[in-house]
Design an enzyme around this catalytic site. Structure first.
Site: not given
Ligand code: NAD
Length: 462
Positions: A170, A201, A203-204, A207, A245, A279, A369
């Site tokens: 996803k 699709g 996230g909420p 995902g 991650e 990140c 962050e």
């Molecule tokens: P996010 O957590 O909003 O989304 C990440 C993914 O999770 C997306 O595919 C999203 O659709 C999905 N998602 C959102 N809500 C969900 C839920 N309730 N259940 C399941 N899936 C859900 O993050 P973002 O805004 O897309 O990315 C930015 C963040 O990601 C930053 O905080 C960054 O540091 C972190 N990040 C970390 C790494 C790492 O390797 N540590 C790498 C890249 C980004």
């Protein structure tokens, strides 16, 4: 921009269960460039079922054959490199050259590394009177963010496939076109039907359905710490494997013996690349009080030079969020020496390369962050002070240490609570484990450590 109106499930593009779609926006000009289907629980169900059906045969495929398929996938990515770069630029906004070098180049490197590792990995070992087998965990639910859209996908899918797992992906809602392109590449590489499946699709909705699905054996998530905590709790309640991650607030520690100009210049470039949406970016620059003013001047110059070469942020929400943090920095008393909250262009989600001086460790911009092109320069009095500041956040993803010689930098780095540290500008290594201490995550990606995340052990006694 080309887009599929279905999901890639069981080796074919199938119609989505629902009718809702997600608009994909080019953040450089705010124009809608495509629509993709917004998957629902039924799509996730179908994809998990396909992955489950494909699992026994893929798990039983000899590692050398799995390796050959991953090599074929790498070759398709190489052949479609320009298309990948153009797609990432269109939906993420990264400058084309950066997309070519990093967004297309790094996943090719990582896919290649797993083609080799799959063939070489010791899936079986003798321990005294036992034989210990490393067996694939099963069906993997992979949830990825938008900031390195293809890298994040390949860093999960390639090791999962190498281990003998099957996958449902996803991807982030902002960058689904890159994910669709990846699904095409998987198909072209001849990876058997159902081994990799894609559900686009929200996230909420999609995902969450994937993270909660009882047919998923391991959830591998990259994204925000807030969502990661939720996914970790869901997986824990189901006694399911999980890899997280998450975010970071990494320190770039410049010790007094270092080449200051180099350390500051590389430090600024490290944050500005990908518009600060990395990140592991070193967003806190720690400088000894005796060199502080000079470092601030150098940093302001380096950031100003970046000027127009920086891409936009991914979407309107991130644009507002990052500008809000800059305003907060000013309100809390930090001194703006480059950039600022004002949008540099009328169109597109751009933020100027921004540098704050006189930042104290407890300020919001030094703790949270920001995920934008913003660097905070923090003063330290001695090494103990530098270490306290470096370790003084909830995160522990990455960092850098600069000193006259590597040994001095290493001694400091070993005391940092963080998953990886670049010594005097050390280069990216696609085989080195990547992942966080503290709230930056659980588990490691890349190289052999990344592969072992997708394995479970069984011992037979003789
Ligand atoms: P996010 O957590 O909003 O989304 C990440 C993914 O999770 C997306 O595919 C999203 O659709 C999905 N998602 C959102 N809500 C969900 C839920 N309730 N259940 C399941 N899936 C859900 O993050 P973002 O805004 O897309 O990315 C930015 C963040 O990601 C930053 O905080 C960054 O540091 C972190 N990040 C970390 C790494 C790492 O390797 N540590 C790498 C890249 C980004």
């Amino acid at each position: 921009m080309k887009a599929h109106d279905g999901m890639y499930i069981g080796g074919e593009w199938r119609g989505a269960a629902g009718t809702d779609t997600i608009a994909v926006v080019n953040p450089a000009d705010e124009q809608v460039i495509a629509h993709v289907p917004a998957g629902v629980a039924e799509d996730v169900d179908a994809a998990v079922f396909a992955a489950h059906e494909a699992f026994p045969a893929w798990a039983a495929t000899p590692p050398a054959e799995r390796a050959a398929k991953i090599a074929a996938l790498r070759d398709v990515l190489v052949a479609r490199k320009d298309e990948i770069a153009e797609t990432v630029t269109a939906e993420l906004g990264a400058p084309l050259q950066f997309s070519q070098m990093v967004h297309a180049g790094v996943p090719i490197l990582v896919a290649g590394s797993y083609a080799e590792l799959a063939a070489l990995y010791a899936f079986e070992e003798k321990v005294g009177n036992s034989t210990v087998y490393a067996e694939p965990v099963g069906v993997v639910g992979a949830i990825t963010p938008w900031n390195y859209p293809l890298h994040q996908i390949v860093a999960k899918v390639a090791p999962a496939l190498a281990a003998g797992c099957t996958v449902v992906l996803k991807p982030a809602e902002d960058t689904p076109l890159t994910a669709q392109l990846f699904a095409e590449a998987v198909h072209e590489a001849g990876i058997p039907a159902g081994v990799f499946n894609l559900v686009t699709g929200l996230g909420p909705v999609a995902g969450q359905a994937l993270a909660e699905h009882p047919g998923v054996d391991l959830v591998s998530f990259t994204g925000s710490t807030a969502v990661g905590k939720q996914i970790g709790a869901t997986a824990g309640a189901a006694v399911k494997r999980v890899a997280l991650e998450l975010g970071g607030k990494s320190a770039n520690v410049i010790l007094p013996s270092a080449d200051l100009a180099k350390a500051v210049g590389v430090g600024i470039a490290n944050v500005m690349g990908n518009s600060g949406q990395t990140c592991s970016a070193w967003t806190r620059m720690l400088v000894h009080t005796s060199q502080y003013d000079e470092a601030v001047e150098l940093a302001a110059e380096a950031a100003a030079k970046y000027g127009d070469r920086i891409g936009p942020l991914v979407n309107a929400k991130q644009h507002a969020r990052v500008r809000g943090y800059i305003e907060k920095g000013v309100a809390e008393g930090a001194r703006l020496v480059a950039g600022g909250a004002e949008a540099p262009r009328e169109q597109g989600y751009f933020v100027s390369p921004t540098v704050f001086a006189d930042v104290t460790p407890e300020m919001t911009i030094a703790q949270e962050e920001i995920f934008g092109p913003v660097v905070s320069i923090i003063r330290y009095e001695d090494e103990g002070d530098a270490l306290r500041i470096a370790n003084g956040t909830v995160y522990g993803l990455a960092g850098a240490v600069w000193a006259a010689d590597d040994a001095e930098a290493v001694a400091f780095a070993r005391r940092m609570d963080t998953g990886q540290v670049d010594i005097n500008g050390g280069r990216f290594n696609p085989l080195a484990p990547f992942g966080g201490y503290k709230q930056s995550g659980v588990g490691r990606e890349l190289g052999a450590h990344g592969l072992s995340e997708y394995l479970q052990t069984k011992s037979l006694q003789f």
